[in-house]
Design an enzyme around this catalytic site. Structure first.
Site, PDB file in Angstrom:
ATOM      1  N   TYR A 162      -0.040  -3.495 -21.186  1.00  0.00           N
ATOM      2  CA  TYR A 162       0.755  -4.005 -19.775  1.00  0.00           C
ATOM      3  C   TYR A 162      -0.095  -3.745 -18.507  1.00  0.00           C
ATOM      4  O   TYR A 162      -0.213  -4.468 -17.464  1.00  0.00           O
ATOM      5  CB  TYR A 162       1.887  -3.638 -19.438  1.00  0.00           C
ATOM      6  CG  TYR A 162       3.191  -4.484 -20.139  1.00  0.00           C
ATOM      7  CD1 TYR A 162       3.738  -5.416 -19.645  1.00  0.00           C
ATOM      8  CD2 TYR A 162       3.329  -4.598 -21.603  1.00  0.00           C
ATOM      9  CE1 TYR A 162       4.778  -6.207 -20.207  1.00  0.00           C
ATOM     10  CE2 TYR A 162       4.376  -5.352 -22.397  1.00  0.00           C
ATOM     11  CZ  TYR A 162       4.980  -6.111 -21.519  1.00  0.00           C
ATOM     12  OH  TYR A 162       5.677  -7.302 -22.097  1.00  0.00           O
ATOM     13  N   HIS A 181       0.774  -1.320  -0.002  1.00  0.00           N
ATOM     14  CA  HIS A 181       0.216   0.089   0.028  1.00  0.00           C
ATOM     15  C   HIS A 181       0.874   1.343  -0.035  1.00  0.00           C
ATOM     16  O   HIS A 181       1.859   1.241   0.691  1.00  0.00           O
ATOM     17  CB  HIS A 181      -1.068   0.007   1.082  1.00  0.00           C
ATOM     18  CG  HIS A 181      -1.765   1.387   1.462  1.00  0.00           C
ATOM     19  ND1 HIS A 181      -2.267   2.067   0.684  1.00  0.00           N
ATOM     20  CD2 HIS A 181      -1.552   2.097   2.788  1.00  0.00           C
ATOM     21  CE1 HIS A 181      -2.947   3.156   1.020  1.00  0.00           C
ATOM     22  NE2 HIS A 181      -2.392   3.232   2.160  1.00  0.00           N
TER      23      HIS A 181
END
Length: 224
Positions: free
Chosen positions: A132, A105
């Site tokens: 991608y 995170h």
């Protein structure tokens, strides 16, 4: 050939030490490149007997392996510095998706800015604009703003843990999970860079069309 308890214990110790070092390496890399600043962000990894997670209010760029907090399977802090308050959020992933081995995170600038300026859709914060992005990240939903550490976020992540690779917390940044710490960080980086492309484009690009998305599925087995 039998495996002794000492051998098993030794293997667990080596695995834990390797994960501690990888958390520090990835944290320092993210910090150097401004994916996280100050004491923001956290990283965790699954162990056989619990979890490792970065300490509360720690700078990801200045961690040592011994500082990384360890908690047991009941969530009790057993070693290292005091664990991050986001452990409940991370466990929402681990407890509901046994394949996931790591959670990262950050408060990445482009992704936080995206939540301030307006995401594409709540169910997909960015359209599929690069191959991608589709292959490494996939669709990322928005979690509406809740204060840091609010248990409501963990409840929402619990429902999404097996259907997506991560979520974007409004005003707080991305939470991404994967089969290793490095893979989770790489996916987060791809997401952050895609947000940057989207934000810098004056004329917003069209999403990849259905034919292109179908080809990515047929060739690489990834589905948007």
């Amino acid at each position: 050939m039998t495996t002794s308890k000492n051998q098993v214990s030794g293997n667990h110790t080596l695995k834990e030490q390797a994960l501690r070092e990888e958390i520090c390496e990835i944290g320092a890399s993210l910090y150097r490149r401004n994916y996280t600043v100050g004491a923001a962000g956290n990283i965790s990894a699954r162990l056989d007997d619990g979890w490792l997670i970065t300490p509360t209010d720690a700078c990801l760029g200045r961690l040592t392996p011994a500082q990384i907090a360890k908690v047991d399977l009941s969530g009790q802090w057993i070693s290292g510095d005091k664990p991050s308050k986001t452990l409940t959020l991370h466990r929402a992933v681990y407890d509901n998706n046994p394949l996931m081995q790591a959670v990262v995170h950050t408060h990445s600038t482009n992704l936080v800015a995206l939540t301030l300026s307006g995401v594409w859709h709540d169910s997909a914060v960015l359209p599929p604009i690069t191959p991608y992005q589709v292959m490494k990240v996939g669709r990322i939903p928005l979690i509406p703003y809740c204060r840091p550490g609010d248990p409501q976020v963990a409840q929402q992540v619990k429902l999404l843990a097996t259907s997506v690779r991560g979520v974007l917390l409004e005003r707080l940044g991305p939470v991404v999970w994967h089969e290793s710490i490095s893979q989770a960080a790489f996916a987060l980086e791809e997401l952050e860079e895609t947000a940057g492309l989207w934000l810098m484009s004056r004329n917003k690009p069209e999403p990849l069309n259905a034919e292109a998305l179908d080809e990515l599925y047929r060739v690489f087995g990834v589905r948007w």
